[in-house]
Design a protein around this motif. Structure first.
Motif, PDB file in Angstrom:
ATOM      1  N   SER A   1       0.805  -1.224   0.000  1.00  0.00           N
ATOM      2  CA  SER A   1       0.000   0.000   0.000  1.00  0.00           C
ATOM      3  C   SER A   1       0.836   1.272   0.000  1.00  0.00           C
ATOM      4  O   SER A   1       0.419   2.292  -0.530  1.00  0.00           O
ATOM      5  N   LYS A   2       2.011   1.237   0.627  1.00  0.00           N
ATOM      6  CA  LYS A   2       2.885   2.405   0.761  1.00  0.00           C
ATOM      7  C   LYS A   2       2.178   3.568   1.459  1.00  0.00           C
ATOM      8  O   LYS A   2       2.480   4.733   1.222  1.00  0.00           O
ATOM      9  N   GLU A   3       1.223   3.228   2.337  1.00  0.00           N
ATOM     10  CA  GLU A   3       0.508   4.276   3.058  1.00  0.00           C
ATOM     11  C   GLU A   3       1.434   5.051   3.991  1.00  0.00           C
ATOM     12  O   GLU A   3       1.181   6.200   4.313  1.00  0.00           O
ATOM     13  N   SER A   4       2.517   4.425   4.426  1.00  0.00           N
ATOM     14  CA  SER A   4       3.429   5.091   5.356  1.00  0.00           C
ATOM     15  C   SER A   4       4.475   5.942   4.647  1.00  0.00           C
ATOM     16  O   SER A   4       5.284   6.588   5.295  1.00  0.00           O
ATOM     17  N   GLU A   5       4.470   5.953   3.317  1.00  0.00           N
ATOM     18  CA  GLU A   5       5.499   6.695   2.609  1.00  0.00           C
ATOM     19  C   GLU A   5       5.064   8.135   2.349  1.00  0.00           C
ATOM     20  O   GLU A   5       3.889   8.394   2.124  1.00  0.00           O
ATOM     21  N   PRO A   6       6.006   9.127   2.379  1.00  0.00           N
ATOM     22  CA  PRO A   6       7.421   8.852   2.612  1.00  0.00           C
ATOM     23  C   PRO A   6       7.683   8.464   4.063  1.00  0.00           C
ATOM     24  O   PRO A   6       7.131   9.054   4.983  1.00  0.00           O
ATOM     25  N   ASN A   7       8.523   7.439   4.256  1.00  0.00           N
ATOM     26  CA  ASN A   7       8.908   7.036   5.596  1.00  0.00           C
ATOM     27  C   ASN A   7       9.802   8.103   6.213  1.00  0.00           C
ATOM     28  O   ASN A   7      10.454   8.882   5.523  1.00  0.00           O
ATOM     29  N   THR A   8       9.849   8.116   7.533  1.00  0.00           N
ATOM     30  CA  THR A   8      10.749   9.049   8.211  1.00  0.00           C
ATOM     31  C   THR A   8      12.190   8.561   8.073  1.00  0.00           C
ATOM     32  O   THR A   8      12.464   7.365   7.955  1.00  0.00           O
ATOM     33  N   TYR A   9      13.095   9.520   8.093  1.00  0.00           N
ATOM     34  CA  TYR A   9      14.520   9.214   7.984  1.00  0.00           C
ATOM     35  C   TYR A   9      15.249  10.000   9.069  1.00  0.00           C
ATOM     36  O   TYR A   9      15.078  11.221   9.185  1.00  0.00           O
ATOM     37  N   ALA A  10      16.034   9.309   9.872  1.00  0.00           N
ATOM     38  CA  ALA A  10      16.871   9.961  10.878  1.00  0.00           C
ATOM     39  C   ALA A  10      18.197   9.228  10.943  1.00  0.00           C
ATOM     40  O   ALA A  10      18.235   7.996  10.930  1.00  0.00           O
ATOM     41  N   SER A  11      19.266   9.989  10.997  1.00  0.00           N
ATOM     42  CA  SER A  11      20.609   9.416  11.066  1.00  0.00           C
ATOM     43  C   SER A  11      21.473  10.288  11.963  1.00  0.00           C
ATOM     44  O   SER A  11      21.306  11.518  11.984  1.00  0.00           O
ATOM     45  N   ALA A  12      22.351   9.669  12.722  1.00  0.00           N
ATOM     46  CA  ALA A  12      23.268  10.394  13.596  1.00  0.00           C
ATOM     47  C   ALA A  12      24.699  10.123  13.149  1.00  0.00           C
ATOM     48  O   ALA A  12      25.060   8.974  12.910  1.00  0.00           O
ATOM     49  N   MET A  13      25.490  11.198  13.045  1.00  0.00           N
ATOM     50  CA  MET A  13      26.875  11.048  12.603  1.00  0.00           C
ATOM     51  C   MET A  13      27.806  11.814  13.539  1.00  0.00           C
ATOM     52  O   MET A  13      27.517  12.955  13.909  1.00  0.00           O
ATOM     53  N   LEU A  14      28.900  11.175  13.908  1.00  0.00           N
ATOM     54  CA  LEU A  14      29.927  11.806  14.728  1.00  0.00           C
ATOM     55  C   LEU A  14      31.250  11.745  13.990  1.00  0.00           C
ATOM     56  O   LEU A  14      31.723  10.660  13.629  1.00  0.00           O
ATOM     57  N   LYS A  15      31.834  12.921  13.719  1.00  0.00           N
ATOM     58  CA  LYS A  15      33.173  12.996  13.131  1.00  0.00           C
ATOM     59  C   LYS A  15      34.150  13.412  14.227  1.00  0.00           C
ATOM     60  O   LYS A  15      33.975  14.453  14.857  1.00  0.00           O
ATOM     61  N   TRP A  16      35.161  12.586  14.417  1.00  0.00           N
ATOM     62  CA  TRP A  16      36.122  12.795  15.510  1.00  0.00           C
ATOM     63  C   TRP A  16      37.503  13.044  14.900  1.00  0.00           C
ATOM     64  O   TRP A  16      38.152  12.120  14.416  1.00  0.00           O
ATOM     65  N   GLY A  17      37.946  14.297  14.926  1.00  0.00           N
ATOM     66  CA  GLY A  17      39.217  14.656  14.323  1.00  0.00           C
ATOM     67  C   GLY A  17      40.408  14.111  15.090  1.00  0.00           C
ATOM     68  O   GLY A  17      40.466  14.199  16.317  1.00  0.00           O
ATOM     69  N   LEU A  18      41.338  13.532  14.366  1.00  0.00           N
ATOM     70  CA  LEU A  18      42.587  13.056  14.965  1.00  0.00           C
ATOM     71  C   LEU A  18      43.682  14.098  14.824  1.00  0.00           C
ATOM     72  O   LEU A  18      44.478  14.306  15.738  1.00  0.00           O
ATOM     73  N   ASP A  19      43.748  14.732  13.668  1.00  0.00           N
ATOM     74  CA  ASP A  19      44.622  15.866  13.418  1.00  0.00           C
ATOM     75  C   ASP A  19      44.080  16.587  12.191  1.00  0.00           C
ATOM     76  O   ASP A  19      42.933  16.379  11.787  1.00  0.00           O
ATOM     77  N   LYS A  20      44.902  17.426  11.595  1.00  0.00           N
ATOM     78  CA  LYS A  20      44.448  18.251  10.481  1.00  0.00           C
ATOM     79  C   LYS A  20      44.000  17.424   9.275  1.00  0.00           C
ATOM     80  O   LYS A  20      43.123  17.840   8.507  1.00  0.00           O
ATOM     81  N   GLN A  21      44.583  16.248   9.084  1.00  0.00           N
ATOM     82  CA  GLN A  21      44.319  15.461   7.884  1.00  0.00           C
ATOM     83  C   GLN A  21      43.535  14.185   8.120  1.00  0.00           C
ATOM     84  O   GLN A  21      43.100  13.548   7.152  1.00  0.00           O
ATOM     85  N   GLN A  22      43.314  13.798   9.373  1.00  0.00           N
ATOM     86  CA  GLN A  22      42.680  12.508   9.641  1.00  0.00           C
ATOM     87  C   GLN A  22      41.506  12.655  10.601  1.00  0.00           C
ATOM     88  O   GLN A  22      41.552  13.468  11.523  1.00  0.00           O
ATOM     89  N   TYR A  23      40.475  11.870  10.364  1.00  0.00           N
ATOM     90  CA  TYR A  23      39.354  11.839  11.297  1.00  0.00           C
ATOM     91  C   TYR A  23      38.649  10.496  11.206  1.00  0.00           C
ATOM     92  O   TYR A  23      38.770   9.756  10.220  1.00  0.00           O
ATOM     93  N   LEU A  24      37.925  10.179  12.268  1.00  0.00           N
ATOM     94  CA  LEU A  24      37.084   8.991  12.312  1.00  0.00           C
ATOM     95  C   LEU A  24      35.635   9.429  12.127  1.00  0.00           C
ATOM     96  O   LEU A  24      35.213  10.453  12.657  1.00  0.00           O
ATOM     97  N   ALA A  25      34.876   8.652  11.380  1.00  0.00           N
ATOM     98  CA  ALA A  25      33.465   8.956  11.139  1.00  0.00           C
ATOM     99  C   ALA A  25      32.613   7.777  11.601  1.00  0.00           C
ATOM    100  O   ALA A  25      32.801   6.646  11.132  1.00  0.00           O
ATOM    101  N   PHE A  26      31.715   8.048  12.531  1.00  0.00           N
ATOM    102  CA  PHE A  26      30.791   7.039  13.039  1.00  0.00           C
ATOM    103  C   PHE A  26      29.375   7.448  12.633  1.00  0.00           C
ATOM    104  O   PHE A  26      28.987   8.599  12.807  1.00  0.00           O
ATOM    105  N   GLU A  27      28.591   6.500  12.120  1.00  0.00           N
ATOM    106  CA  GLU A  27      27.248   6.829  11.655  1.00  0.00           C
ATOM    107  C   GLU A  27      26.285   5.699  11.984  1.00  0.00           C
ATOM    108  O   GLU A  27      26.599   4.521  11.800  1.00  0.00           O
ATOM    109  N   PHE A  28      25.105   6.083  12.492  1.00  0.00           N
ATOM    110  CA  PHE A  28      24.047   5.109  12.764  1.00  0.00           C
ATOM    111  C   PHE A  28      22.796   5.537  12.002  1.00  0.00           C
ATOM    112  O   PHE A  28      22.281   6.637  12.196  1.00  0.00           O
ATOM    113  N   THR A  29      22.329   4.664  11.098  1.00  0.00           N
ATOM    114  CA  THR A  29      21.166   4.964  10.266  1.00  0.00           C
ATOM    115  C   THR A  29      20.184   3.798  10.325  1.00  0.00           C
ATOM    116  O   THR A  29      20.415   2.754   9.722  1.00  0.00           O
ATOM    117  N   PRO A  30      19.087   3.949  11.063  1.00  0.00           N
ATOM    118  CA  PRO A  30      18.042   2.919  11.073  1.00  0.00           C
ATOM    119  C   PRO A  30      16.940   3.264  10.077  1.00  0.00           C
ATOM    120  O   PRO A  30      16.378   4.356  10.115  1.00  0.00           O
TER     121      PRO A  30
END
Length: 441
Positions: free
Chosen positions: A248-277
């Motif tokens: 039926s697609k009655e629920s569309e458009p579905n909701t979208y939420a995502s959380a992202m954390l970028k953790w800098g190590l120095d000027k050129q490097q970083y870690l990226a963590f992301e959770f998308t359900p």
């Protein structure tokens, strides 16, 4: 005579109501099952107790400034939460109401917890966050919310508190223990205006964030929007295939939420963590017989589907052009993908399902250009996969930087995945888009 006519009228009315109101005792799919009890009751209390207790505590110690900051944070969180609720009108997972996204219980609880943390520090903040997390968990346990409802509600509250709340310093007199060889004493210092100057220096309005006293190496981003299903075909080994996109697609458009954390190590490097359900839930009246998860669903029967894909990713990223207006980042990492597909007759007792967890490597690249100090654009691509699971995502965004800490962006992308196990094959494509709010620290 009048009495008999009145009784007849009430009897006819009652009979009409019995016919027109669905039989609530009728069996329904366990996909809709909700739970009540001590866990839910405690969550109901704690979601009010946290902000209320924070307000009472601030007033008790004479911190009226903090109480006002809490009030602004809670009011902003409530306004955003309920505006989104009425805007999205998402059906709750138990099918009870159309106000699932975001979670109001979670946003209320995290409003209090985030204020306690940002105002009074980790000693009080950590147990407050634990209590707020319990509230969010209780809503999932009760089947009143999807996990992206809880993710959005908690993030909205924390980011609202970050905007309004300053660290607390209650006195200009500081007393600290002093230790030296063979001696123990107290060191006292008095700095007129210390408490006031600290509050002013950390104010989100007057702090002069444009003055880069220290480089901000970390960023938290909350992405909110919606997604549409382009394709979601499923084929069990040796059975007829079907496409959830035909439901039926009655629920569309579905909701979208995502959380992202970028953790800098120095000027050129970083870690990226992301959770998308990502979750979809729809119904259909079947046009042909299908078999799924060892269960048979006959032509003409009403079937409900519940599709879920949760992705938790961690990537190491390297900036190739750290001092240029051009952006060129490359990286690699790992993704944990939890996938669940469930079908059931709408009236229940015929649940077929597949639940899988995939751990796969990933490669990512992102490029862009900084047009002005405030405006930039980027485009990115990410591939994850091994033999049983593969996915790729392509996205683009335009960002506006308000000041050193706060920014927002508009984004749009497409996510495609392919699951090929010994039991079933799934080919899905989703379009998603929305806006993000970003906080650097």
């Amino acid at each position: 005579m009048h009495f008999q006519a009145s009784r007849l009228s009430r009897a006819i009315t009652a009979s009409f109501l019995l016919i027109s109101i669905p039989n609530l005792s009728q069996a329904q799919s366990e996909i809709f099952d909700n739970q009540s009890g001590t866990i839910s009751e405690i969550g109901d209390v704690v979601q009010i107790a946290l902000p209320a207790g924070a307000l009472i505590g601030s007033l008790w110690i004479g911190d009226t400034e903090g109480a006002w900051q809490l009030t602004k944070g809670v009011a902003t969180t409530a306004a955003i939460t309920h505006t989104l609720k009425f805007g999205y009108e998402r059906l709750r997972p138990d099918g009870s109401e159309n106000n699932s996204f975001p979670s109001g219980h979670t946003s209320a609880a995290f409003s209090g917890a985030a204020y306690i943390h940002h105002r009074y520090g980790n000693a009080w903040g950590i147990p407050a966050y634990a209590a707020a997390t319990f509230v969010g968990g209780s809503r999932l346990w009760a089947n009143k919310h999807y996990i992206d409802d809880v993710l959005a509600g908690g993030s909205i509250a924390v980011m609202s508190s970050l905007y309004f709340t300053d660290p607390y310093n209650s006195t200009d007199l500081v007393i600290a223990p002093s230790f030296s060889e063979g001696q123990i004493g107290l060191a006292m210092s008095y700095t007129p205006g210390l408490a006031g100057s600290k509050a002013r220096s950390s104010s989100n309005v007057d702090s002069g964030w444009g003055q880069k006293e220290t480089e901000l190496m970390r960023r938290y981003s909350l992405l909110i929007g919606g997604f549409d299903t382009n394709k979601n075909s499923i084929n069990e080994q040796g059975q007829n295939g079907f496409d959830l996109n035909d439901f039926s697609k009655e629920s569309e458009p579905n909701t979208y939420a995502s959380a992202m954390l970028k953790w800098g190590l120095d000027k050129q490097q970083y870690l990226a963590f992301e959770f998308t359900p990502m979750e979809t839930r729809d119904t259909a009246t079947l046009k042909e017989d299908i078999i799924f998860g060892g269960k048979s669903y006959a032509t003409g029967s009403e079937v409900i589907s519940a599709y879920r894909n949760w992705t938790l990713a961690a990537d190491y990223m390297f900036r190739l052009l750290p001092d240029s207006r051009w952006k060129a980042d490359i990286g690699a990492g790992i993704a944990f993908v939890g996938q669940s597909i469930r079908l059931d007759d709408y009236n229940g007792n015929n649940l077929g399902e597949h639940d899988d967890l995939f751990v796969v490597p990933s490669l990512a690249v992102e490029g862009g250009y900084q047009f002005t100090e405030s405006i930039s654009a980027s485009i990115g691509y990410k591939y994850s996969g091994l033999s049983e699971y593969q996915s790729d995502s392509l996205w683009g965004s335009v960002e506006y930087q308000f000041n050193e800490r706060w920014s927002t962006s508009l984004f749009y992308g497409q996510f495609a995945q392919n699951t090929d196990t010994d039991e079933y094959y799934n080919d899905a494509v989703f379009d998603y888009g929305g806006f993000s709010v970003d906080y650097s620290f």
